[in-house]
Design a protein around this motif. Structure first.
Motif, short mmCIF file in Angstrom:
data_model
loop_
_atom_site.label_atom_id
_atom_site.label_comp_id
_atom_site.label_asym_id
_atom_site.label_seq_id
_atom_site.Cartn_x
_atom_site.Cartn_y
_atom_site.Cartn_z
N SER A 9 4.95 3.32 16.47
CA SER A 9 5.07 3.25 15.01
C SER A 9 4.19 2.15 14.41
O SER A 9 3.63 2.34 13.33
CB SER A 9 6.53 3.04 14.61
N GLY A 10 4.09 1.02 15.09
CA GLY A 10 3.29 -0.08 14.56
C GLY A 10 1.82 0.29 14.46
O GLY A 10 1.19 0.10 13.41
N TRP A 11 1.26 0.84 15.54
CA TRP A 11 -0.15 1.23 15.53
C TRP A 11 -0.39 2.33 14.49
O TRP A 11 -1.36 2.29 13.74
CB TRP A 11 -0.58 1.73 16.91
N SER A 44 1.21 2.94 11.76
CA SER A 44 1.27 2.38 10.41
C SER A 44 0.00 1.63 10.06
O SER A 44 -0.49 1.72 8.93
CB SER A 44 2.49 1.45 10.30
N ARG A 45 -0.52 0.89 11.03
CA ARG A 45 -1.76 0.15 10.77
C ARG A 45 -2.95 1.09 10.62
O ARG A 45 -3.86 0.85 9.83
CB ARG A 45 -2.02 -0.85 11.91
N THR A 78 1.41 3.02 6.23
CA THR A 78 2.83 3.21 6.52
C THR A 78 3.46 4.33 5.70
O THR A 78 4.21 5.16 6.22
CB THR A 78 3.59 1.90 6.27
N SER A 109 11.21 3.79 12.12
CA SER A 109 10.42 2.58 12.34
C SER A 109 9.41 2.35 11.21
O SER A 109 9.22 1.23 10.74
CB SER A 109 9.68 2.67 13.68
N ALA A 110 8.74 3.42 10.76
CA ALA A 110 7.79 3.28 9.65
C ALA A 110 8.49 2.83 8.39
O ALA A 110 7.96 2.00 7.62
CB ALA A 110 7.06 4.60 9.42
N ILE A 131 9.15 -0.92 8.68
CA ILE A 131 7.91 -1.69 8.52
C ILE A 131 7.50 -1.75 7.05
O ILE A 131 7.16 -2.81 6.51
CB ILE A 131 6.78 -1.08 9.38
N THR A 182 7.36 -5.31 4.86
CA THR A 182 6.09 -5.80 4.34
C THR A 182 6.06 -5.83 2.81
O THR A 182 5.30 -6.58 2.21
CB THR A 182 4.92 -4.92 4.84
N SER A 193 4.13 -5.12 11.59
CA SER A 193 4.06 -3.83 12.29
C SER A 193 4.12 -3.99 13.80
O SER A 193 4.32 -3.02 14.52
CB SER A 193 2.78 -3.09 11.89
N HIS A 194 3.93 -5.20 14.29
CA HIS A 194 4.15 -5.50 15.71
C HIS A 194 5.59 -5.96 15.95
O HIS A 194 6.23 -5.58 16.93
CB HIS A 194 3.20 -6.61 16.19
#
Length: 455
Positions: free
Chosen positions: A71-73, A75-76, A80, A123-124, A127, A131, A386-387
């Motif tokens: 999810s972190g990758w 989103s980046r 997101t 997860s998104a 994040i 943020t 996001s990490h």
């Protein structure tokens, strides 16, 4: 002073965003349990063994866990909001396909795909939430987003019984479609449009290691399969080594060098053990000792979620005002106070008394888990959330599966020695008291780390 006030004020736009993301999180968590109570009828309808039908639930949960590290990758790389909206659309599609499945195998495949979309969706959303709101509103707003985590599974079990009995199995999945479409409609209008923040290539080695290692570890602990647990542990250990050496890892483990972050992570892991592991114990008391039905047991264990949800707004306000560490410390004490009476269970305790005890324990949990998340994120730069968020989610899931494994073994052994005995369930709650007490140590470290940051 004006700037500070603006940073602390929760605007109508933020409340609107919170409502939309909470509905999306509710959707994913709700469907994780809505099917569980209907596995028997589903197996009978497809003329399949119950062990095969069990994968409708297990496959969903494993896919849910597998997508957390990605999810972190995602989103980046894609933005997101775009990821969240895409997952909502996929969730609706796979829900409809589940309802139309013509075989047990097709249903399992669709449930796995539904779980993958749900994992990214939750997860998104977290994040995007973290943020956007900023550190001075994080406690209150994360408390709102945490509501579906505790309330949705309980409502899912209750709704699953009603839907199966009155409308049939397909409606266990079709009920998701209008909710997902509502999320999609509101999300397109109200959610902030975030541009991708990174064009870094996907860490393929990290992806393979995490999306195989995490589900194996969760499955191995939860289902008591040692080979899977060991394999998952090895894969995640290899990921940790490679991630620390990589210039662009899937998840940045260097965050653990920060004392506040690592202390909060330890609290989240420990409470994952104490909370999710404990969720299997009290239902056994109502089912095996008091011989209640599955539906009645769902109602009798609901006060725990009620207490948690009631405490979340207070936890959020206190976290933003005095910091999360002290709130966590108080929450752990309340959790222990609410667990000790369950360690003194008899076969004739009043249901009203047990419900009140569960509300107290739920309040303690509400004062602990969300403040730990907020306290850990306060020290994290916006570009690294996001990490951080997927790391916290992974630790919570690993802790939950670890706790499930431990407490299942303990209560099973005690019930085997004394079938139907209240003392078997009561004795297992002493283990839960002990595990919760251990979490006091990292909570104390978090208090010190937070105090040194303020000073």
């Amino acid at each position: 002073m004006i700037g500070s006030s603006e940073e602390e004020r929760i605007t109508p736009a933020l409340w609107g965003m919170a409502s939309i993301l909470t509905l999306g999180g509710f959707l994913s968590m709700f469907t994780s349990t809505v099917v569980t109570v209907a596995l028997g009828p589903i197996a009978a309808g497809f003329r399949a063994p119950l062990g095969t039908a069990q994968w409708i639930a297990t496959g969903y949960l494993l896919a849910l866990a597998a997508m957390v590290p990605v999810s972190g990758w995602a989103s980046r790389r894609f933005g997101t909001t775009r990821v969240w909206l895409g997952c909502v659309a996929l969730f609706a599609i796979f829900s409809a396909l589940c309802a139309m499945a013509s075989s047990i195998e097709a249903l399992i495949v669709c449930r796995v795909l539904q779980g993958a979309a749900g994992g990214l969706l939750v997860s998104a959303g977290q994040i995007l939430f973290a943020t956007t709101v900023g550190p001075k509103r994080l406690g209150r707003m994360m408390a709102v987003l945490s509501i579906p985590i505790y309330l949705a599974p309980v409502l899912g079990m209750l709704a699953g019984s009603v839907l199966t009995e009155r409308f049939g199995v397909p409606w266990l999945f079709l009920v998701n479609v209008p909710l997902a479409l509502l999320c999609l409609l509101l999300g397109r209008k109200r959610l902030p449009r975030e541009s991708p923040v990174s064009a870094q290539p996907l860490d393929r080695r990290g992806l393979v290691l995490t999306v195989t290692g995490l589900p194996l570890l969760v499955y191995g602990f939860a289902e008591a399969v040692p080979v899977a647990a060991v394999a998952g542990t090895i894969l995640l250990a290899v990921f940790a080594v490679t991630a620390l050496r990589s210039p662009a890892p899937l998840l940045d483990l260097r965050l653990f060098r920060d004392r506040t972050f690592s202390s909060a992570a330890a609290v989240i892991f420990g409470m994952g053990i104490a909370l999710f592991g404990a969720m299997i114990v009290l239902p056994l008391y109502y089912l095996d000792v008091r011989h209640e039905s599955l539906v009645a047991t769902g109602f009798l264990t609901a006060p725990l979620a009620l207490g948690t949800v009631l405490a979340l707004p207070l936890a959020g306000r206190l976290t933003d005002r005095i910091g999360g560490a002290r709130v966590i410390f108080a929450g752990l004490i309340v959790t222990i106070i609410g667990t000790v009476p369950l360690a003194l269970l008899t076969g004739s305790d009043s249901y009203w008394w047990l419900s009140a005890v569960q509300v107290v324990r739920g309040c303690g949990i509400g004062l602990t888990t969300t403040p730990a998340l907020a306290a850990g994120l306060v020290s994290v730069p916006k570009e690294r959330i996001s990490h951080a968020m997927p790391l916290f989610a992974m630790l919570q899931r690993i802790g939950g599966s670890f706790g499930t494994s431990i407490l299942t073994a303990v209560v099973s052994a005690r019930l085997a020695a004394a079938p139907g005995a209240a003392a078997a369930v009561a004795g297992t709650h002493w283990w839960i008291v002990g595990i919760t007490a251990i979490v006091v140590f990292p909570a104390w470290l978090l208090v010190r780390a937070e105090s040194s940051t303020v000073d």
